[in-house]
Design a protein around this motif. Structure first.
Motif: not given
Ligand SMILES: [Zn+2]
Length: 162
Positions: A45-46, A15-16, A6-8, A22-24
């Motif tokens: 994104d569900p 492009n954000c 996840e961190p990677a 961090k939030r997505l």
């Protein structure tokens, strides 16, 4: 591709903003993804279905792009083709996804669009692990199809980052 953490994934987005990255919403089943069969990691994104994300290994390292999914035209049994893996779907199986360009281009509001399998499951359609209905018989091998798909993807990512 090799499994990524996840961190990677969060660190890969080009492009954000850092706050957005961090939030997505990252899939909570990263450990269970069929990495050996994936040419890239893609997901919707569900909780916000107009958002999609794609992370791929490139010559310059991991590149992640946030995508906005255009509203689907419904009610018509149309066929359309994914511009990455060339799988043909009926109905909503392909969606127009646009990526804000990285850097100054993005800040000026420029974006790049492509028709992509709605579930970003290109790798699995190619390998016959997901079924899109009728398959087009092609004489090229799976390796060649994978190479073609990663080539299309690399070209799309270059358009986002150039
Ligand atoms: Zn596809």
């Amino acid at each position: 591709m090799l499994a990524i953490s996840e961190p990677a994934v969060r660190a890969s987005f080009v492009n954000c903003t850092q706050g957005e990255a961090k939030r997505l919403a990252i899939p909570n089943d990263l450990d269970l993804r069929p990495w050996a069969d994936l040419d890239f990691l893609g997901w919707r994104d569900p909780a916000a279905t107009q958002r999609a994300y794609l992370v791929a290994e490139t010559d310059g390292g991991l590149v992640g792009v946030a995508l906005r999914v255009a509203a689907q035209q419904t009610g018509r049994a149309r066929r359309s083709m994914c511009s990455l893996c060339l799988t043909t779907h009926t109905g909503d199986g392909v969606a127009l996804m646009s990526a804000r360009k990285a850097g100054p281009g993005g800040r000026q509001g420029n974006s790049v669009g492509a028709y992509i399998c709605s579930d970003l499951g290109c790798s699995l359609y190619l390998r016959g692990k997901k079924d899109a209905g009728r398959r087009i018989d092609e004489t090229i091998t799976l390796d060649e199809k994978i190479e073609r798909t990663t080539g299309h993807l690399a070209a799309f990512l270059r358009r986002v980052t150039e």
